[in-house]
Design a protein around this motif. Structure first.
Motif, PDB file in Angstrom:
ATOM      1  N   LYS A 166       0.805  -1.215   0.000  1.00 14.78           N
ATOM      2  CA  LYS A 166       0.000   0.000   0.000  1.00 14.78           C
ATOM      3  C   LYS A 166       0.841   1.270   0.000  1.00 14.78           C
ATOM      4  O   LYS A 166       0.377   2.331  -0.385  1.00 14.78           O
ATOM      5  CB  LYS A 166      -0.907   0.018   1.236  1.00 14.78           C
ATOM      6  CG  LYS A 166      -1.981  -1.052   1.238  1.00 14.78           C
ATOM      7  CD  LYS A 166      -3.013  -0.773   0.158  1.00 14.78           C
ATOM      8  CE  LYS A 166      -4.159  -1.770   0.223  1.00 14.78           C
ATOM      9  NZ  LYS A 166      -5.179  -1.502  -0.809  1.00 14.78           N
ATOM     10  N   MET A 167       2.087   1.172   0.444  1.00 17.12           N
ATOM     11  CA  MET A 167       2.900   2.366   0.575  1.00 17.12           C
ATOM     12  C   MET A 167       4.365   1.983   0.441  1.00 17.12           C
ATOM     13  O   MET A 167       4.808   0.987   1.017  1.00 17.12           O
ATOM     14  CB  MET A 167       2.642   3.021   1.938  1.00 17.12           C
ATOM     15  CG  MET A 167       3.168   4.431   2.099  1.00 17.12           C
ATOM     16  SD  MET A 167       2.882   5.034   3.806  1.00 17.12           S
ATOM     17  CE  MET A 167       1.104   4.893   3.939  1.00 17.12           C
ATOM     18  N   SER A 169       8.403   3.911   0.098  1.00 16.69           N
ATOM     19  CA  SER A 169       9.105   5.177   0.068  1.00 16.69           C
ATOM     20  C   SER A 169      10.477   5.033   0.686  1.00 16.69           C
ATOM     21  O   SER A 169      10.766   4.070   1.404  1.00 16.69           O
ATOM     22  CB  SER A 169       8.315   6.251   0.823  1.00 16.69           C
ATOM     23  OG  SER A 169       8.979   7.490   0.758  1.00 16.69           O
ATOM     24  N   ARG A 177       4.382   9.437   5.422  1.00 17.15           N
ATOM     25  CA  ARG A 177       3.556   9.101   4.264  1.00 17.15           C
ATOM     26  C   ARG A 177       2.151   8.784   4.755  1.00 17.15           C
ATOM     27  O   ARG A 177       1.961   8.290   5.865  1.00 17.15           O
ATOM     28  CB  ARG A 177       4.130   7.902   3.500  1.00 17.15           C
ATOM     29  CG  ARG A 177       5.524   8.145   2.916  1.00 17.15           C
ATOM     30  CD  ARG A 177       5.486   9.149   1.763  1.00 17.15           C
ATOM     31  NE  ARG A 177       6.795   9.316   1.147  1.00 17.15           N
ATOM     32  CZ  ARG A 177       7.696  10.205   1.527  1.00 17.15           C
ATOM     33  NH1 ARG A 177       7.411  11.010   2.544  1.00 17.15           N
ATOM     34  NH2 ARG A 177       8.863  10.294   0.923  1.00 17.15           N
ATOM     35  N   MET A 179      -2.028   7.405   3.505  1.00 22.86           N
ATOM     36  CA  MET A 179      -2.915   6.815   2.502  1.00 22.86           C
ATOM     37  C   MET A 179      -4.331   6.822   3.063  1.00 22.86           C
ATOM     38  O   MET A 179      -4.548   6.708   4.268  1.00 22.86           O
ATOM     39  CB  MET A 179      -2.480   5.390   2.148  1.00 22.86           C
ATOM     40  CG  MET A 179      -2.682   4.381   3.240  1.00 22.86           C
ATOM     41  SD  MET A 179      -2.323   2.699   2.661  1.00 22.86           S
ATOM     42  CE  MET A 179      -2.725   1.736   4.121  1.00 22.86           C
TER      43      MET A 179
END
Length: 337
Positions: A166-167, A169, A177, A179
Motif C-alpha cells: 500500500k505504501m 518510500s 507518508r 494513505m
C-alpha cells in the motif's frame, strides 16, 4: 446422482503472511449460492468464507498458521517487532520472508505501533526490520493511515495491508507518508511494515485517523483564532461634597511654654536659640528681664509677639540648678528651640 466439484480459475494473491489476515478472492465456477455450506482452506488452515458470487468468485479471510499465534486475544494483541542485524538484502520485499532461522534475528513485542530506538552504542548497524500487527476499526468508513519514520543513515520502507503493498518510500530525517482507505469494523486487517536501514537508529510511528465524524468529515485549512474587539465607554461624574461649617465657641489662646534646666556647676555661660539664631552668651547671674531682652533681640519676632521668662534656683539638689520657664506669647504655633 452425481457430485460436481468447484472449478478454480484464478486467485487474487499468490502469497501472504503466515500471521494471517489476508482477504483472498478465489475465481471460478460451481461455487453455489449458500454461504453457510462453503469451506476453503490454505493447506490445513481455514479461510473463512465471507462472500459468495455464484458462477464468479468467493471471498474468504485467511487465518494465521496455528504455530505462529502468540496469544489468545483477538487480533494478537500488541505489535510484533522483528529485526535482523548486519543484514544485506536483495530487494526490500524479501524481508517479508525472513524468519527466526535467519542470522541476526531478534524479537520484541511492543504495546503500540511506535518505536524510538537510538543506537548510541552502534550495536545494531545496518539491519532489516518488520512490524506485524492487526487493526480492527471501531467504525466503518474513511480512515487515513499515516506512517512516520526516521532512519538516521537513510533507508527504504514498505507498508502492506492484508498482504497487498500500500505504501513504498525512502525515509530519512523525519519523513511521513499517508494513505486513505475505507475500512469495515467487522473486519480485522493485517498490517506489515518492513524497512531496511543503513544505520541502527530508527523511529517509527503508525496511526489511523477516522474521518467520518461531525468534526473531521472534511479537510479544512488551519483554524483562525477568534478575535474580539472590545469597546469600553464611561461617563465622568464630578464628585460632589457637602460641607457643613459649625461655628465654634471662642476660646483663649494657650501659649507654648518651654522649660530649660541648667546646672550651676558645669555651665556658667549659655545661649538660647530659635530658628537657627542665638542670643549673645548669657550668665546664670542674669536677671529674668536681661534674658527676656536678649530673646526679644533675636530677628524672628513679628508684630504683637513677645516672650516672658521666669527664673528659679534649686540649691537643695545634689547639683544646684537654675530653671528658666519661657512662655512664647504668639499664635504662630510650636517653636523650634
Amino acid at each position: 446422482m452425481f457430485q460436481q466439484y468447484a472449478d478454480i480459475t484464478n486467485i487474487s494473491h499468490s502469497n501472504g503472511s503466515v500471521a494471517g489476515g489476508l482477504i483472498l478472492t478465489i475465481y471460478g465456477r460451481h461455487f453455489g449460492g449458500r454461504l453457510s455450506s462453503k469451506r476453503a482452506y490454505i493447506d490445513d488452515t481455514p479461510c473463512v468464507v465471507t462472500e459468495v458470487m455464484p458462477g464468479k468468485h468467493i471471498t474468504c479471510h485467511v487465518a494465521a498458521k496455528p504455530e505462529i499465534l502468540g496469544s489468545d486475544f483477538e487480533g494478537n494483541r500488541g505489535v510484533n517487532y522483528e529485526y535482523w542485524t548486519n543484514m544485506t538484502i536483495d530487494g526490500i520485499e524479501t524481508i517479508l520472508w525472513l524468519d527466526n532461522l535467519d542470522p541476526g534475528y531478534n524479537f520484541q513485542r511492543l504495546d503500540a505501533a511506535n518505536l524510538d530506538f537510538d543506537d548510541v552504542n552502534g550495536t545494531r548497524g545496518r539491519h532489516a526490520g518488520k512490524f506485524t500487527f492487526y487493526f480492527k476499526p471501531p467504525h466503518t468508513g474513511h480512515y487515513r493511515i499515516t506512517v512516520e519514520m526516521y532512519m538516521r543513515g537513510g533507508g527504504a520502507a514498505k507498508l502492506y495491508m492484508d498482504g497487498v503493498e500500500k505504501m513504498s518510500s525512502s525515509f530519512r530525517y523525519g519523513h511521513s507518508r499517508t494513505m486513505d482507505v475505507i475500512l469495515h469494523n467487522e473486519v480485522k486487517y493485517l498490517f506489515q511494515l518492513i524497512y531496511h536501514s543503513t544505520e541502527g537508529s530508527v523511529y517509527m510511528n503508525t496511526k489511523a485517523k477516522y474521518y467520518n465524524t461531525t468534526f473531521t468529515n472534511t479537510m479544512v485549512k488551519k483554524a483562525d483564532q477568534e478575535q474580539q474587539r472590545i469597546k469600553i465607554t464611561s461617563t465622568v461624574l464630578n464628585e460632589v461634597q457637602d460641607l457643613v461649617f459649625i461655628r465654634e465657641l471662642k476660646q483663649n489662646h494657650v501659649f507654648e511654654v518651654q522649660t530649660v534646666t541648667i546646672d550651676s556647676v558645669s555651665h556658667d555661660l549659655f545661649r538660647f536659640g530659635l530658628y537657627g539664631v542665638f542670643t549673645e552668651p548669657l550668665s546664670i547671674s542674669f536677671t529674668e528681664k536681661e534674658i527676656q531682652d536678649s530673646l526679644l533681640a533675636l530677628p524672628i519676632w513679628g508684630p504683637h509677639e513677645s516672650v516672658s521668662v521666669k527664673r528659679s534656683y534649686s540649691p537643695a539638689l545634689s547639683i544646684p540648678t537654675f530653671t528658666y520657664e519661657i512662655t512664647f506669647i504668639t499664635t504662630r504655633g510650636k517653636k523650634q528651640p
